[in-house]
Design an enzyme around this catalytic site. Structure first.
Site, PDB file in Angstrom:
ATOM      1  N   HIS A 286       0.854  -1.192   0.000  1.00  0.00           N
ATOM      2  CA  HIS A 286       0.000   0.000   0.000  1.00  0.00           C
ATOM      3  C   HIS A 286       0.880   1.228   0.000  1.00  0.00           C
ATOM      4  O   HIS A 286       1.946   1.233   0.618  1.00  0.00           O
ATOM      5  CB  HIS A 286      -0.903   0.009   1.249  1.00  0.00           C
ATOM      6  CG  HIS A 286      -2.071   0.919   1.104  1.00  0.00           C
ATOM      7  ND1 HIS A 286      -1.990   2.261   1.378  1.00  0.00           N
ATOM      8  CD2 HIS A 286      -3.332   0.680   0.681  1.00  0.00           C
ATOM      9  CE1 HIS A 286      -3.170   2.805   1.141  1.00  0.00           C
ATOM     10  NE2 HIS A 286      -4.005   1.882   0.707  1.00  0.00           N
ATOM     11  N   ASP A 344      -7.900  -5.691   0.269  1.00  0.00           N
ATOM     12  CA  ASP A 344      -8.360  -6.563  -0.809  1.00  0.00           C
ATOM     13  C   ASP A 344      -7.938  -8.012  -0.640  1.00  0.00           C
ATOM     14  O   ASP A 344      -8.423  -8.881  -1.357  1.00  0.00           O
ATOM     15  CB  ASP A 344      -7.834  -6.051  -2.156  1.00  0.00           C
ATOM     16  CG  ASP A 344      -8.489  -4.742  -2.529  1.00  0.00           C
ATOM     17  OD1 ASP A 344      -9.692  -4.619  -2.286  1.00  0.00           O
ATOM     18  OD2 ASP A 344      -7.800  -3.854  -3.042  1.00  0.00           O
TER      19      ASP A 344
HETATM   20  N1  ACO Z   1       4.010  -7.764  -4.683  1.00  0.00           N
HETATM   21  C1  ACO Z   1       5.354  -7.746  -4.898  1.00  0.00           C
HETATM   22  N2  ACO Z   1       6.112  -6.650  -4.771  1.00  0.00           N
HETATM   23  C2  ACO Z   1       5.498  -5.512  -4.439  1.00  0.00           C
HETATM   24  C3  ACO Z   1       4.116  -5.448  -4.204  1.00  0.00           C
HETATM   25  C4  ACO Z   1       3.361  -6.635  -4.338  1.00  0.00           C
HETATM   26  N3  ACO Z   1       2.055  -6.637  -4.127  1.00  0.00           N
HETATM   27  N4  ACO Z   1       3.764  -4.177  -3.889  1.00  0.00           N
HETATM   28  C5  ACO Z   1       4.889  -3.476  -3.922  1.00  0.00           C
HETATM   29  N5  ACO Z   1       5.948  -4.270  -4.249  1.00  0.00           N
HETATM   30  C6  ACO Z   1       7.356  -3.866  -4.345  1.00  0.00           C
HETATM   31  C7  ACO Z   1       7.611  -3.025  -5.582  1.00  0.00           C
HETATM   32  O1  ACO Z   1       7.990  -3.828  -6.669  1.00  0.00           O
HETATM   33  C8  ACO Z   1       8.729  -2.130  -5.097  1.00  0.00           C
HETATM   34  O2  ACO Z   1       9.912  -2.886  -5.083  1.00  0.00           O
HETATM   35  P1  ACO Z   1      11.340  -2.171  -5.375  1.00  0.00           P
HETATM   36  O3  ACO Z   1      11.544  -1.167  -4.279  1.00  0.00           O
HETATM   37  O4  ACO Z   1      12.316  -3.282  -5.363  1.00  0.00           O
HETATM   38  O5  ACO Z   1      11.219  -1.519  -6.725  1.00  0.00           O
HETATM   39  C9  ACO Z   1       8.371  -1.850  -3.644  1.00  0.00           C
HETATM   40  O6  ACO Z   1       7.614  -2.999  -3.224  1.00  0.00           O
HETATM   41  C10 ACO Z   1       7.557  -0.579  -3.430  1.00  0.00           C
HETATM   42  O7  ACO Z   1       6.389  -0.691  -4.207  1.00  0.00           O
HETATM   43  P2  ACO Z   1       5.817   0.460  -5.133  1.00  0.00           P
HETATM   44  O8  ACO Z   1       5.136  -0.176  -6.302  1.00  0.00           O
HETATM   45  O9  ACO Z   1       6.878   1.473  -5.407  1.00  0.00           O
HETATM   46  O10 ACO Z   1       4.744   1.101  -4.145  1.00  0.00           O
HETATM   47  P3  ACO Z   1       3.543   2.022  -4.545  1.00  0.00           P
HETATM   48  O11 ACO Z   1       3.201   2.783  -3.325  1.00  0.00           O
HETATM   49  O12 ACO Z   1       3.828   2.783  -5.786  1.00  0.00           O
HETATM   50  O13 ACO Z   1       2.385   0.985  -4.917  1.00  0.00           O
HETATM   51  C11 ACO Z   1       0.591  -0.535  -4.706  1.00  0.00           C
HETATM   52  C12 ACO Z   1       1.422   0.556  -4.026  1.00  0.00           C
HETATM   53  C13 ACO Z   1       0.151  -0.069  -6.098  1.00  0.00           C
HETATM   54  C14 ACO Z   1      -0.650  -0.799  -3.867  1.00  0.00           C
HETATM   55  C15 ACO Z   1       1.463  -1.816  -4.840  1.00  0.00           C
HETATM   56  O14 ACO Z   1       1.846  -2.250  -3.552  1.00  0.00           O
HETATM   57  C16 ACO Z   1       0.738  -2.924  -5.585  1.00  0.00           C
HETATM   58  O15 ACO Z   1       0.731  -2.940  -6.820  1.00  0.00           O
HETATM   59  N6  ACO Z   1       0.100  -3.885  -4.837  1.00  0.00           N
HETATM   60  C17 ACO Z   1      -0.653  -4.937  -5.464  1.00  0.00           C
HETATM   61  C18 ACO Z   1      -2.004  -4.418  -5.930  1.00  0.00           C
HETATM   62  C19 ACO Z   1      -2.940  -4.142  -4.773  1.00  0.00           C
HETATM   63  O16 ACO Z   1      -3.114  -4.955  -3.884  1.00  0.00           O
HETATM   64  N7  ACO Z   1      -3.590  -2.965  -4.831  1.00  0.00           N
HETATM   65  C20 ACO Z   1      -4.593  -2.576  -3.844  1.00  0.00           C
HETATM   66  C21 ACO Z   1      -4.148  -1.409  -3.040  1.00  0.00           C
HETATM   67  S1  ACO Z   1      -5.303  -1.067  -1.773  1.00  0.00           S
HETATM   68  C22 ACO Z   1      -6.595  -0.358  -2.562  1.00  0.00           C
HETATM   69  O17 ACO Z   1      -6.531   0.251  -3.593  1.00  0.00           O
HETATM   70  C23 ACO Z   1      -7.870  -0.575  -1.934  1.00  0.00           C
END
Ligand code: ACO
Length: 409
Positions: A286, A344
């Site tokens: 998140h 979720d």
């Molecule tokens: N699985 C694996 N790796 C992940 C995940 C995940 N679910 N989420 C983040 N990471 C990793 C990223 O690859 C990144 O790694 P790095 O530093 O080596 O490049 C690091 O963790 C930071 O993640 P970001 O994508 O930069 O974080 P951001 O804040 O931009 O994204 C998000 C947040 C979009 C929610 C992301 O965690 C994600 O895509 N999660 C999966 C989708 C999801 O569950 N979305 C629902 C969010 S809650 C809602 O909307 C109700």
């Protein structure tokens, strides 16, 4: 503004300098008094009240009242608000014909985006976003009609007759009946499922400046009508990085289950950690929570209650989700990046157990989030200083050049 916050507007006025912040990682787009998140502690408050207390002691309409008005209702306010909402649960009959223009197998979010935007064509007395009375009527209409629209989209897809709202039922009970009832027999609302659904609605009701809420604010800032602004929120919510994650999460769990279930979790996790695979653990991570999302905890409890009620304690997907969570919480990749389950992760399992089809999960989210979108829109429009949202850019394209001589047609 505060010890960690710079008001860049002054600098802009004095120097013309502005900031570059793609994805708004470090930019507050507004001031808001509605929802507070402490991402490090894993705390969520609506108007100051902890989400755990609201989910335990209140129902969804209390929560709507709270988000819209700033405080919980007293008994009279509660009764009046309930009456007002149920007065508006029906939609114009013409909406049926609008719905018929869609293919039966259309994604419910495509249908819902159209239906919600289409409301502006039916209710001309509530389309002026700058008129507080119009905004109030639009707010009540949207909260009241979303369950009817979501249920209609579902019934249309499965080819069953629409069920009209039954206003002596609770908000959630009425929705369950419109979804799963038929004109052939009396529908008996299961109180455990009714409560679980109500809790899902409460947990999704608002979440400060997430992508869809920011979309609603930006869209509304142009002075468009409230129904159009909420339709923009529905469209944004659909994406798998946002509200679409519940659908994507359940699809992911079903995929792993098909490939061998719990035995395949280790292999799947290796893929998630391989940056070239493009695979994410859906329902994890998140932007704001760097601790356990408090909604995920409540959702897991609700999941336990619903599965027990339905005799599905051994649900393989629930076991799989718990195993994924257990492994992730001990794994250096997730620990170092502070990735925890979000709302979720378990919500899909609860909804699937209730009987809601996977492609409608995000529609349920949209139904519940509508009140948050409206509350945020109201807050923005009520601020006498609000301006149209207009982000700047850093231009990276071609320098000025002339159209070649002789190009003229
Ligand atoms: N699985 C694996 N790796 C992940 C995940 C995940 N679910 N989420 C983040 N990471 C990793 C990223 O690859 C990144 O790694 P790095 O530093 O080596 O490049 C690091 O963790 C930071 O993640 P970001 O994508 O930069 O974080 P951001 O804040 O931009 O994204 C998000 C947040 C979009 C929610 C992301 O965690 C994600 O895509 N999660 C999966 C989708 C999801 O569950 N979305 C629902 C969010 S809650 C809602 O909307 C109700």
């Amino acid at each position: 503004i505060g010890p960690d916050v710079i008001d860049i507007r002054k600098l802009y006025a004095q120097t013309g300098m502005f900031t570059y912040d793609p994805g708004f990682l470090s930019t507050a787009s507004c001031q808001s008094a509605i929802t507070y998140i402490d991402g490090d502690k894993g705390e969520l408050l609506y108007r100051g009240y902890p989400i755990e207390q609201l989910a335990t002691n209140c129902d969804y309409l209390d929560t709507c009242y709270l988000l819209l008005n700033g405080d919980l209702p007293n008994d009279k306010q509660r009764g009046d608000f309930h009456k007002l909402v149920i007065n508006h649960t029906m939609v114009n009959e013409q909406m049926q014909f609008f719905l018929r223009g869609f293919r039966r197998d259309a994604h419910p979010m495509a249908v819902l985006t159209g239906l919600v935007g289409g409301l502006s064509a039916f209710y001309h007395d509530s389309t002026d976003i700058n008129n507080p009375e119009h905004r109030h009527v639009a707010a009540i209409r949207l909260i009241a009609k979303m369950p009817t629209l979501v249920a209609m989209a579902y019934k249309y897809g499965v080819g069953q007759p629409y069920m009209y709202p039954k206003n002596d039922l609770s908000y959630s009970g009425n929705f369950l009946r419109m979804m799963f009832g038929t004109p052939c027999e009396e529908y008996k609302v299961n109180p455990v499922l009714e409560r679980a659904l109500d809790r899902i609605f409460i947990l999704h009701a608002d979440h400060e400046q997430n992508a869809s809420t920011s979309t609603v604010r930006l869209c509304g800032s142009s002075g468009t009508n409230p129904f159009a602004a909420i339709a923009a929120g529905v469209a944004c919510l659909w994406g798998p990085a946002h509200g679409g994650a519940n659908e994507a999460c359940l699809n992911m769990l079903e995929d792993i289950q098909r490939q061998g279930g719990v035995a395949k979790v280790g292999e799947f996790m290796e893929k998630v950690k391989d940056k070239n695979s493009g695979v994410k653990l859906m329902g994890f991570g998140h932007r704001v929570y760097k601790n356990y999302d408090p909604r995920a905890k409540l959702m897991q409890e609700t999941c336990d209650e619903v599965l027990k009620e339905l005799g599905l304690e051994n649900d393989p997907l629930f076991k799989l989700a718990k195993e994924l969570e257990r492994i992730a919480l001990e794994d250096e990749y997730f620990v170092s990046r502070k990735l925890y389950p979000n709302v979720d992760f378990y919500s899909g399992i609860v909804q699937r157990a209730i009987g809601i089809p996977v492609n409608l999960f995000t529609g349920i989210f949209a139904l519940a989030r509508t009140v948050g979108w409206i509350a945020q829109l109201n807050e923005m429009i009520s601020d006498p200083e609000y301006k149209i949202g207009r982000p700047r850019q850093l231009f990276t394209g071609a320098e000025r050049r002339d159209v070649p001589a002789g190009f003229k047609r």
